[in-house]
Design a protein around this motif. Structure first.
Motif, PDB file in Angstrom:
ATOM      1  N   ILE A   1      -9.024 -18.060  -8.670  1.00 12.52           N
ATOM      2  CA  ILE A   1      -9.913 -18.710  -7.705  1.00 12.52           C
ATOM      3  C   ILE A   1      -9.081 -19.064  -6.481  1.00 12.52           C
ATOM      4  CG2 ILE A   1     -11.419 -20.683  -7.265  1.00 12.52           C
ATOM      5  CD1 ILE A   1     -11.916 -20.785 -10.302  1.00 12.52           C
ATOM      6  N   THR A   2      -9.350 -18.419  -5.359  1.00 11.18           N
ATOM      7  CA  THR A   2      -8.516 -18.604  -4.174  1.00 11.18           C
ATOM      8  C   THR A   2      -9.171 -19.462  -3.103  1.00 11.18           C
ATOM      9  OG1 THR A   2      -9.367 -16.563  -3.174  1.00 11.18           O
ATOM     10  CG2 THR A   2      -7.392 -16.391  -4.536  1.00 11.18           C
ATOM     11  N   ALA A   3     -10.355 -19.987  -3.360  1.00 11.61           N
ATOM     12  CA  ALA A   3     -11.008 -20.775  -2.327  1.00 11.61           C
ATOM     13  C   ALA A   3     -11.942 -21.793  -2.963  1.00 11.61           C
ATOM     14  CB  ALA A   3     -11.799 -19.871  -1.370  1.00 11.61           C
ATOM     15  N   ASP A   4     -12.199 -22.841  -2.229  1.00 11.63           N
ATOM     16  CA  ASP A   4     -13.155 -23.852  -2.653  1.00 11.63           C
ATOM     17  C   ASP A   4     -14.564 -23.306  -2.442  1.00 11.63           C
ATOM     18  OD1 ASP A   4     -14.163 -26.201  -3.511  1.00 11.63           O
ATOM     19  OD2 ASP A   4     -13.487 -27.410  -1.820  1.00 11.63           O
ATOM     20  N   ALA A   5     -15.559 -23.992  -3.021  1.00 16.08           N
ATOM     21  CA  ALA A   5     -16.948 -23.602  -2.792  1.00 16.08           C
ATOM     22  C   ALA A   5     -17.275 -23.701  -1.306  1.00 16.08           C
ATOM     23  CB  ALA A   5     -17.874 -24.502  -3.602  1.00 16.08           C
ATOM     24  N   SER A   6     -18.121 -22.785  -0.841  1.00 13.95           N
ATOM     25  CA  SER A   6     -18.485 -22.749   0.577  1.00 13.95           C
ATOM     26  C   SER A   6     -19.775 -23.508   0.820  1.00 13.95           C
ATOM     27  CB  SER A   6     -18.649 -21.295   1.044  1.00 13.95           C
ATOM     28  OG  SER A   6     -17.427 -20.611   0.994  1.00 13.95           O
ATOM     29  N   VAL A   7     -19.840 -24.155   1.960  1.00 14.21           N
ATOM     30  CA  VAL A   7     -21.017 -24.913   2.375  1.00 14.21           C
ATOM     31  C   VAL A   7     -21.502 -24.333   3.696  1.00 14.21           C
ATOM     32  CG1 VAL A   7     -21.840 -27.160   3.184  1.00 14.21           C
ATOM     33  CG2 VAL A   7     -20.334 -27.026   1.193  1.00 14.21           C
ATOM     34  N   LEU A   8     -22.795 -24.068   3.774  1.00 15.16           N
ATOM     35  CA  LEU A   8     -23.394 -23.551   5.000  1.00 15.16           C
ATOM     36  C   LEU A   8     -23.549 -24.682   6.008  1.00 15.16           C
ATOM     37  CD1 LEU A   8     -24.850 -21.203   6.513  1.00 15.16           C
ATOM     38  CD2 LEU A   8     -26.976 -22.040   5.466  1.00 15.16           C
ATOM     39  N   VAL A   9     -23.140 -24.442   7.248  1.00 17.28           N
ATOM     40  CA  VAL A   9     -23.306 -25.413   8.330  1.00 17.28           C
ATOM     41  C   VAL A   9     -24.514 -24.984   9.152  1.00 17.28           C
ATOM     42  CG1 VAL A   9     -22.255 -26.488  10.348  1.00 17.28           C
ATOM     43  CG2 VAL A   9     -20.841 -25.891   8.377  1.00 17.28           C
ATOM     44  N   GLN A  10     -25.498 -25.879   9.274  1.00 13.43           N
ATOM     45  CA  GLN A  10     -26.767 -25.521   9.905  1.00 13.43           C
ATOM     46  C   GLN A  10     -27.327 -26.712  10.663  1.00 13.43           C
ATOM     47  OE1 GLN A  10     -29.620 -24.075   7.079  1.00 13.43           O
ATOM     48  NE2 GLN A  10     -31.269 -23.819   8.572  1.00 13.43           N
ATOM     49  N   TYR A  11     -27.937 -26.449  11.804  1.00 12.17           N
ATOM     50  CA  TYR A  11     -28.634 -27.512  12.519  1.00 12.17           C
ATOM     51  C   TYR A  11     -29.838 -27.962  11.682  1.00 12.17           C
ATOM     52  CZ  TYR A  11     -26.037 -26.766  16.882  1.00 12.17           C
ATOM     53  OH  TYR A  11     -25.057 -26.693  17.837  1.00 12.17           O
ATOM     54  N   GLY A  12     -30.101 -29.254  11.678  1.00 12.37           N
ATOM     55  CA  GLY A  12     -31.236 -29.747  10.917  1.00 12.37           C
ATOM     56  C   GLY A  12     -31.031 -31.196  10.517  1.00 12.37           C
ATOM     57  N   PRO A  13     -31.759 -31.655   9.473  1.00 18.13           N
ATOM     58  CA  PRO A  13     -32.605 -30.845   8.596  1.00 18.13           C
ATOM     59  C   PRO A  13     -34.045 -30.652   9.058  1.00 18.13           C
ATOM     60  CG  PRO A  13     -32.436 -33.073   7.738  1.00 18.13           C
ATOM     61  CD  PRO A  13     -31.574 -33.033   8.963  1.00 18.13           C
TER      62      PRO A  13
END
Length: 333
Positions: free
Chosen positions: A123-135
């Motif tokens: 496992i070479t990376a942490d979980a990804s989080v989407l950056v989005q305008y909102g909610p």
């Protein structure tokens, strides 16, 4: 072959080689029967031709990590890979491996087999989080950032992303909702995937190499390659040494900066930066932006700060009770 991504990695390389010559290699403690690794191993063996539990248990106990694996834990692992254990027994996707008519445990599901093969590796990376305008309403999607970075933000915090300054609103189902921020300062996202942390042994060896540079001893190929950069640093400021903590201050259009170089590693610097920011805020309430790496950390205040005058008190020793209280308060601030 060394391919440095920045000049200080040349110093790291020189430090590593010297530490190896001196026999200073950090110890690594063998984990005691890590069951998460074992259940993955069982599924992998089940994919590779199958196994008989008694025979595989004998092989597993021949390793140092599992020499004292208990019968109870072994049975738990078999139950987990065959049915997901008590918590996940209702979900078919967790019935990964089980005995066939001949008593050999195999992975019967092609879908589970494919998913396991695709996920084998490091496992070479942490979980990804989407950056989005909102909610409300959901707007433009700007990209992804690692969850460990977003987890340290509180609603209202600002950070730089996609060439703009954003205000964090909330996190929901791996989507970080943001809106344009009014200020001009904020945290900078970082990605940990594939990056080895700086150990205390390597950090000490690296500062010793900087001491050699401060004394004018550029006696390794790596130090000679970094000599121009190190001499420029020494002329403009100073070089850190085992007996010198380097602090630098700067006033820019973003605010008042403090750069401190303890060379203690990223995790220690997160705690140090939070603690010093908390202590500074007890004098005059303010908001600080924090940036850290393996070599040091930065505190940025939008309000005027005489860091040079404040720093001796900020880093002064405290009684262990007081230090514990301040550390907990700074991490929860």
């Amino acid at each position: 072959t060394l391919v440095p991504s920045h000049a200080l990695e040349l110093v790291e390389s020189s430090a590593v080689q010297q530490a190896v010559r001196d026999g200073r290699i950090e110890s690594r403690r063998t984990p005691n029967a890590p069951l998460d690794v074992l259940v993955q191993h069982l599924v992998t063996i089940g994919l590779g031709g199958g196994f008989r539990p008694d025979e595989l248990l004998e092989e597993i106990r021949s390793t140092a990590a599992y020499e004292y694996l208990s019968e109870e834990n072994w049975r738990w692992c078999l139950d987990f890979v065959s049915g997901g254990g008590p918590s996940l027994s209702a979900y078919p996707e967790y019935r990964r491996c089980g005995p066939d008519a001949g008593g050999v445990w195999r992975v019967a599901s092609k879908q589970i087999a494919l998913r396991h093969r695709l996920n084998i590796g490091t496992i070479t990376a942490d979980a990804s989080v989407l950056v989005q305008y909102g909610p409300a309403p959901p707007g433009q999607k700007l990209g992804v950032v690692e969850e460990s970075f977003i987890a340290r933000l509180k609603p209202g915090d600002s950070f730089w992303f996609a060439g703009r300054i954003l205000e964090f609103v909330r996190l929901r189902e791996l989507v970080a909702y943001v809106r344009p921020a009014k200020g001009r300062s904020g945290a900078v996202p970082r990605w940990d995937g594939g990056r080895m942390p700086l150990s205390t042994t390597l950090a000490d060896a690296m500062v010793e190499q900087l001491q050699r540079a401060a004394e004018g001893r550029y006696d390794t190929p790596e130090l000679r390659a970094a000599e121009k950069m190190l001499r420029l640093q020494a002329r403009w400021s100073h070089l850190p040494t085992p007996t010198t903590l380097l602090a630098e201050t700067l006033k820019s259009r973003d605010g008042w900066h403090l750069f401190l170089y303890p060379f203690a590693g990223r995790n220690a610097h997160i705690g140090m930066a939070s603690l010093i920011a908390w202590r500074a805020a007890q004098k005059t309430a303010s908001t600080f932006s924090i940036a850290v790496n393996d070599y040091g950390f930065e505190l940025l205040s939008a309000d005027p700060r005489d860091w040079a005058a404040m720093l001796p008190e900020m880093i002064a020793p405290r009684a262990i009770h007081d230090l514990t209280h301040e550390t907990l308060a700074s991490l929860n601030a």
